[in-house]
Design a protein around this motif. Structure first.
Motif, PDB file in Angstrom:
ATOM      1  N   TYR A   8       0.849  -1.195   0.000  1.00 32.72           N
ATOM      2  CA  TYR A   8       0.000   0.000   0.000  1.00 32.72           C
ATOM      3  C   TYR A   8       0.881   1.240   0.000  1.00 32.72           C
ATOM      4  O   TYR A   8       1.957   1.249   0.631  1.00 32.72           O
ATOM      5  CB  TYR A   8      -0.904   0.014   1.235  1.00 32.72           C
ATOM      6  N   VAL A   9       0.429   2.289  -0.658  1.00 32.52           N
ATOM      7  CA  VAL A   9       1.196   3.519  -0.731  1.00 32.52           C
ATOM      8  C   VAL A   9       0.311   4.696  -0.347  1.00 32.52           C
ATOM      9  O   VAL A   9      -0.844   4.792  -0.765  1.00 32.52           O
ATOM     10  CB  VAL A   9       1.798   3.722  -2.148  1.00 32.52           C
ATOM     11  N   THR A  10       0.869   5.587   0.489  1.00 33.06           N
ATOM     12  CA  THR A  10       0.206   6.827   0.878  1.00 33.06           C
ATOM     13  C   THR A  10       1.121   7.973   0.487  1.00 33.06           C
ATOM     14  O   THR A  10       2.248   8.073   1.010  1.00 33.06           O
ATOM     15  CB  THR A  10      -0.039   6.877   2.400  1.00 33.06           C
ATOM     16  N   PRO A  11       0.706   8.837  -0.447  1.00 36.85           N
ATOM     17  CA  PRO A  11       1.575   9.928  -0.888  1.00 36.85           C
ATOM     18  C   PRO A  11       2.010  10.819   0.266  1.00 36.85           C
ATOM     19  O   PRO A  11       1.282  10.985   1.256  1.00 36.85           O
ATOM     20  CB  PRO A  11       0.693  10.688  -1.893  1.00 36.85           C
ATOM     21  N   ASP A  12       3.190  11.417   0.121  1.00 31.95           N
ATOM     22  CA  ASP A  12       3.711  12.345   1.120  1.00 31.95           C
ATOM     23  C   ASP A  12       2.764  13.545   1.220  1.00 31.95           C
ATOM     24  O   ASP A  12       2.389  14.140   0.203  1.00 31.95           O
ATOM     25  CB  ASP A  12       5.117  12.797   0.698  1.00 31.95           C
ATOM     26  N   ALA A  13       2.383  13.887   2.429  1.00 30.24           N
ATOM     27  CA  ALA A  13       1.429  14.987   2.633  1.00 30.24           C
ATOM     28  C   ALA A  13       1.952  16.315   2.096  1.00 30.24           C
ATOM     29  O   ALA A  13       1.169  17.220   1.801  1.00 30.24           O
ATOM     30  CB  ALA A  13       1.106  15.124   4.124  1.00 30.24           C
ATOM     31  N   ASP A  57       9.004   9.931  -1.659  1.00 30.82           N
ATOM     32  CA  ASP A  57       8.931   9.742  -0.205  1.00 30.82           C
ATOM     33  C   ASP A  57       7.529   9.393   0.269  1.00 30.82           C
ATOM     34  O   ASP A  57       7.098   9.792   1.372  1.00 30.82           O
ATOM     35  CB  ASP A  57       9.423  10.997   0.528  1.00 30.82           C
ATOM     36  N   ALA A  58       6.804   8.654  -0.543  1.00 34.67           N
ATOM     37  CA  ALA A  58       5.489   8.191  -0.117  1.00 34.67           C
ATOM     38  C   ALA A  58       5.656   7.160   1.001  1.00 34.67           C
ATOM     39  O   ALA A  58       6.667   6.465   1.096  1.00 34.67           O
ATOM     40  CB  ALA A  58       4.743   7.577  -1.292  1.00 34.67           C
ATOM     41  N   LYS A  59       4.647   7.087   1.844  1.00 32.88           N
ATOM     42  CA  LYS A  59       4.667   6.069   2.895  1.00 32.88           C
ATOM     43  C   LYS A  59       4.255   4.742   2.282  1.00 32.88           C
ATOM     44  O   LYS A  59       3.187   4.627   1.678  1.00 32.88           O
ATOM     45  CB  LYS A  59       3.701   6.452   4.017  1.00 32.88           C
ATOM     46  N   ILE A  60       5.113   3.744   2.438  1.00 33.05           N
ATOM     47  CA  ILE A  60       4.843   2.420   1.874  1.00 33.05           C
ATOM     48  C   ILE A  60       4.635   1.427   3.011  1.00 33.05           C
ATOM     49  O   ILE A  60       5.453   1.347   3.936  1.00 33.05           O
ATOM     50  CB  ILE A  60       5.995   1.962   0.959  1.00 33.05           C
ATOM     51  N   THR A  61       3.567   0.696   2.937  1.00 35.54           N
ATOM     52  CA  THR A  61       3.236  -0.292   3.961  1.00 35.54           C
ATOM     53  C   THR A  61       3.057  -1.649   3.307  1.00 35.54           C
ATOM     54  O   THR A  61       2.371  -1.761   2.279  1.00 35.54           O
ATOM     55  CB  THR A  61       1.940   0.087   4.696  1.00 35.54           C
TER      56      THR A  61
END
Length: 238
Positions: free
Chosen positions: A155-160, A218-222
């Motif tokens: 899963y990826v969450t873009p850098d805020a 620098d996206a958050k990767i889980t």
């Protein structure tokens, strides 16, 4: 006096006679001797059983098995497989014979467990295996208990604060399904949520760009382990 002397010399004294034991002569064993026949039969039976065991062993065929858990995309080296001699049932062919050299340089097209016989169909030329190794950074806590060969959803969450952060579709999304873990590379400094671990994954070639972009931005990767666990228990992106 001389006569008496001669008479004395002429006296024959009786000698004690003792019985002298005579040694028994050893008799040659006869073919009619039951003990000899039983011995011969036992020798023949043992020889026959030994010959059958040897013949049975000769019916076994050398095959290759995986030394460790292997992942689709792995390249074959001289230490990837080991030889075992087995007798397969009829109709169970199609496995890689070990009376030929190890196919060094070939790539695996499917996962294999340690000790599993290697299907000939599980090998291909590297260019025909559509995965590439990509390293991602993720929360250290997400990698606890994670092993090589396990499958994970990414899963990826873009850098805020990065590009596209204000877009409506910039929330967490599933980037990869059932990607194979190649290696837990290293852990970086930090404590708790700040700790990061680098994980090397086999990523389908068509999705490599998206993963690389997520890493570069620098996206958050889980990574989330797929239900079913170790290599070979799940299909997926590799």
């Amino acid at each position: 006096m001389s006569e008496l002397h001669h008479a004395h010399q002429g006296v024959v004294r009786p000698m004690s006679v003792h019985a002298v034991p005579t040694a028994k002569r050893l008799e040659r064993p006869s073919w009619r001797d039951s003990r000899l026949m039983v011995g011969i039969i036992l020798v023949l039976v043992s020889a026959t059983l030994g010959a059958r065991l040897v013949a049975s062993a000769d019916e076994r065929t050398p095959y290759f098995v995986a030394v460790d858990d292997l992942v689709a995309g792995d390249r074959v080296t001289g230490a990837t497989f080991r030889r075992v001699d087995v007798a397969l049932s009829d109709g169970m062919g199609g496995y890689l014979r070990a009376d030929f050299p190890v196919p060094v340089g070939k790539a695996l097209t499917r996962d294999l467990r340690a000790g599993e016989l290697v299907p000939s169909s599980a090998l291909s030329d590297p260019g025909e295996v559509d995965v590439q190794r990509v390293t991602v950074r993720t929360d250290a806590t997400a990698t606890v208990g994670l092993d090589r060969g396990q499958r994970v959803d990414v899963y990826v969450t873009p850098d805020a604060h990065g590009a596209g952060a204000e877009d409506e579709d910039s929330g967490t999304e599933l980037l990869l399904e059932a990607a194979a873990v190649v290696e837990i590379v290293a852990s970086e400094g930090g404590f708790g949520a700040a700790a990061r671990t680098s994980v090397q994954l086999y990523v389908p070639t068509g999705q490599v760009k998206a993963v690389v972009e997520a890493v570069d931005h620098d996206a958050k990767i889980t990574v989330v382990p797929v239900s079913g666990g170790p290599a070979g228990t799940s299909g997926g992106g590799a």
